[in-house]
Design an enzyme around this catalytic site. Structure first.
Site, mmCIF file in Angstrom:
data_model
loop_
_atom_site.group_PDB
_atom_site.id
_atom_site.type_symbol
_atom_site.label_atom_id
_atom_site.label_comp_id
_atom_site.label_asym_id
_atom_site.label_seq_id
_atom_site.Cartn_x
_atom_site.Cartn_y
_atom_site.Cartn_z
ATOM 1 N N ARG A 5 -2.584 -3.271 -4.424
ATOM 2 C CA ARG A 5 -2.774 -4.357 -3.180
ATOM 3 C C ARG A 5 -4.090 -4.948 -3.444
ATOM 4 O O ARG A 5 -4.184 -5.984 -3.364
ATOM 5 C CB ARG A 5 -2.909 -3.279 -2.016
ATOM 6 C CG ARG A 5 -1.290 -2.960 -1.339
ATOM 7 C CD ARG A 5 -0.619 -3.961 -0.877
ATOM 8 N NE ARG A 5 -1.062 -4.679 0.177
ATOM 9 C CZ ARG A 5 -1.198 -4.317 1.492
ATOM 10 N NH1 ARG A 5 -0.445 -3.287 1.733
ATOM 11 N NH2 ARG A 5 -1.697 -4.859 2.444
ATOM 12 N N GLN A 38 2.235 -6.862 0.351
ATOM 13 C CA GLN A 38 2.955 -5.489 -0.418
ATOM 14 C C GLN A 38 4.083 -5.796 -1.548
ATOM 15 O O GLN A 38 3.841 -5.009 -2.587
ATOM 16 C CB GLN A 38 3.773 -4.683 0.732
ATOM 17 C CG GLN A 38 4.169 -3.369 0.110
ATOM 18 C CD GLN A 38 2.877 -2.312 0.059
ATOM 19 O OE1 GLN A 38 2.084 -2.245 0.858
ATOM 20 N NE2 GLN A 38 2.849 -1.708 -1.392
ATOM 21 N N CYS A 85 5.744 1.821 0.087
ATOM 22 C CA CYS A 85 4.677 1.050 0.525
ATOM 23 C C CYS A 85 3.701 1.974 1.166
ATOM 24 O O CYS A 85 2.478 1.689 1.303
ATOM 25 C CB CYS A 85 5.050 -0.201 1.546
ATOM 26 S SG CYS A 85 5.759 0.349 2.739
ATOM 27 N N ASP A 125 11.274 2.980 2.787
ATOM 28 C CA ASP A 125 10.143 2.858 3.746
ATOM 29 C C ASP A 125 10.330 3.710 4.787
ATOM 30 O O ASP A 125 11.563 4.454 4.996
ATOM 31 C CB ASP A 125 9.948 1.212 4.002
ATOM 32 C CG ASP A 125 8.738 1.033 4.919
ATOM 33 O OD1 ASP A 125 8.007 1.688 5.024
ATOM 34 O OD2 ASP A 125 8.970 -0.095 5.319
ATOM 35 N N HIS A 132 6.106 -8.523 4.903
ATOM 36 C CA HIS A 132 5.207 -7.879 4.505
ATOM 37 C C HIS A 132 4.741 -8.303 2.906
ATOM 38 O O HIS A 132 4.972 -7.755 2.006
ATOM 39 C CB HIS A 132 5.253 -6.162 4.381
ATOM 40 C CG HIS A 132 3.834 -5.569 4.083
ATOM 41 N ND1 HIS A 132 2.691 -6.297 4.220
ATOM 42 C CD2 HIS A 132 3.779 -4.100 4.328
ATOM 43 C CE1 HIS A 132 1.711 -5.134 4.237
ATOM 44 N NE2 HIS A 132 2.343 -4.226 4.264
ATOM 45 N N ARG A 155 -2.547 -9.005 10.882
ATOM 46 C CA ARG A 155 -1.440 -7.954 10.918
ATOM 47 C C ARG A 155 -1.195 -7.784 12.230
ATOM 48 O O ARG A 155 -1.726 -7.775 13.226
ATOM 49 C CB ARG A 155 -2.044 -6.435 10.470
ATOM 50 C CG ARG A 155 -0.759 -5.526 10.860
ATOM 51 C CD ARG A 155 -1.100 -4.131 10.221
ATOM 52 N NE ARG A 155 -0.891 -4.354 8.834
ATOM 53 C CZ ARG A 155 -0.436 -3.230 8.197
ATOM 54 N NH1 ARG A 155 -0.709 -1.865 8.411
ATOM 55 N NH2 ARG A 155 -0.256 -3.221 6.694
HETATM 56 N N1 NVA Z 1 7.537 -1.099 7.581
HETATM 57 C C1 NVA Z 1 6.447 -0.440 7.779
HETATM 58 C C2 NVA Z 1 5.365 -0.671 6.895
HETATM 59 C C3 NVA Z 1 4.236 -0.299 6.894
HETATM 60 C C4 NVA Z 1 3.168 -0.498 5.745
HETATM 61 C C5 NVA Z 1 5.898 -1.084 9.207
HETATM 62 O O1 NVA Z 1 6.004 -2.215 9.531
HETATM 63 O O2 NVA Z 1 5.443 -0.046 10.136
HETATM 64 N N1 CP Z 2 1.354 -0.244 3.100
HETATM 65 C C1 CP Z 2 0.559 -0.607 3.764
HETATM 66 O O1 CP Z 2 0.526 -1.849 4.382
HETATM 67 O O2 CP Z 2 -0.353 0.451 4.616
HETATM 68 P P1 CP Z 2 -1.142 0.369 5.772
HETATM 69 O O3 CP Z 2 -0.269 0.299 6.849
HETATM 70 O O4 CP Z 2 -1.963 1.534 5.482
HETATM 71 O O5 CP Z 2 -1.988 -1.030 5.691
#
Ligand code: NVA
Ligand code: CP
Length: 311
Positions: free
Chosen positions: A293, A139, A265, A225, A136, A109
């Protein structure tokens, strides 16, 4: 990967797999989930290790990958920028070379997609995108599996995306192109999706709407989101005013199909991108979505490391 199975694949974007591979993965996820719910042991990854590298915060991604890998008999190494040499400017290429000699699969990540691509280019083992600024894919894998569980095939359906043209939106567009559905996108001005950045060729897979309620009209799934994704916190105030009308509320859900699902998500901010009575209401499947997930990622890791089971 197991001896004799030499076809290394990374999962860096949704479009890294084909429609028939998704059909296989959704079926494997269903089988793996059913066995797990029945307390049937399934440990095809004994002695295998997953390295998880987090340069941003996480709850679901960490727990789902970690629990899933242990359930399959493997183990997990958890690294962050702050507690590894990644945070002290060791080149990403060197990190990839070293880590991938010791583990069997890597989940990352991070910020720019280019970083995970550089890591993958120097990795001996499959690399999975656990979220970047641009995408992502794990997800959306879970979201579509959840849709299928509740409503059957997503092909030909309409998904309404209400909110930021972000990593989730880009990944929905890739999924629509591959799996044959349409995304109705409504974002505030200046926060739209860019098909080039999203990496899609077929502009017929999405339609843009100025009014979020119009985007929801007739949709089979409504999803949103956070207004401010991780890494964009400096824009928080500007986004709060720009996105004020992009809150999925009961009126938007009423414009959708009567049996439309709601997904998010997570993490969610009730009263910002979604009203509490929607996310906590009867059309919401967000808890199934979060749980799934783990099941889809177990199927994904099995596929990347072992190939097709029974093939
Ligand atoms: N769009 C959000 C998703 C978090 C799971 C982010 O990138 O923070
Ligand atoms: N939806 C998702 O990826 O959640 P986290 O940021 O908690 O991993």
């Amino acid at each position: 990967m197991k001896p004799g199975y030499s076809l290394m694949k990374h999962y860096l974007q949704f479009k890294d797999l084909r429609a028939e591979e998704y059909a296989y993965l959704f079926e494997r996820a269903r089988i793996i989930k059913t066995r797990f719910k029945n307390y049937e042991k399934y440990q095809p990854l004994v002695d295998r290790t997953l390295a998880m590298i987090f340069e941003k915060a996480s709850t679901r991604t960490r727990v789902s990958f970690e629990a899933g890998m242990y359930q399959m008999g493997g183990s997990v190494v958890h690294l962050t920028t702050g507690d590894s040499q990644l945070g002290r400017a060791e080149p990403i290429e060197d990190s990839a070379r070293v880590i991938s000699r010791m583990v069997d699969v890597v989940m990352i990540r991070t910020f720019e997609q280019a970083k995970i691509e550089r890591f993958a280019a120097h990795s001996r083992v499959p690399v999975i995108n656990g979220l970047t600024n641009e995408f992502h894919p794990c997800q959306i894998l879970a979201d579509i599996f959840t849709y299928i569980e509740h409503r059957g095939s997503i092909a030909g359906k309409v998904v309404a995306w209400v909110g930021d043209g972000n990593n989730m939106a880009n990944t929905w567009l890739q999924a629509a192109e591959i799996l044959g559905f349409t995304v109705h996108v409504s974002t505030p001005s200046g926060y739209g999706v860019d098909p080039e950045l999203a990496g899609i060729r077929d502009s017929a897979c999405y339609k843009v709407f100025t009014d979020p309620r119009e985007a929801c009209r007739g949709a089979h799934l409504v999803t949103t989101d956070v207004w401010t994704s991780m890494g964009y916190e400096a824009e928080n105030e500007a986004r709060r005013s720009a996105f004020a009308d992009w809150c999925v509320d009961a009126g938007m859900m009423a414009a959708a199909q009567p049996d439309a699902l709601f997904m998010h998500c997570l993490p969610a901010h009730r009263g910002e991108e979604v009203a509490a009575d929607v996310i906590d209401g009867p059309q919401s499947v967000v808890w199934d979505e979060a749980e799934n997930r783990m099941h889809v990622q177990k199927a994904l890791m099995e596929y990347l490391l072992l190939g097709r089971i029974g093939a």
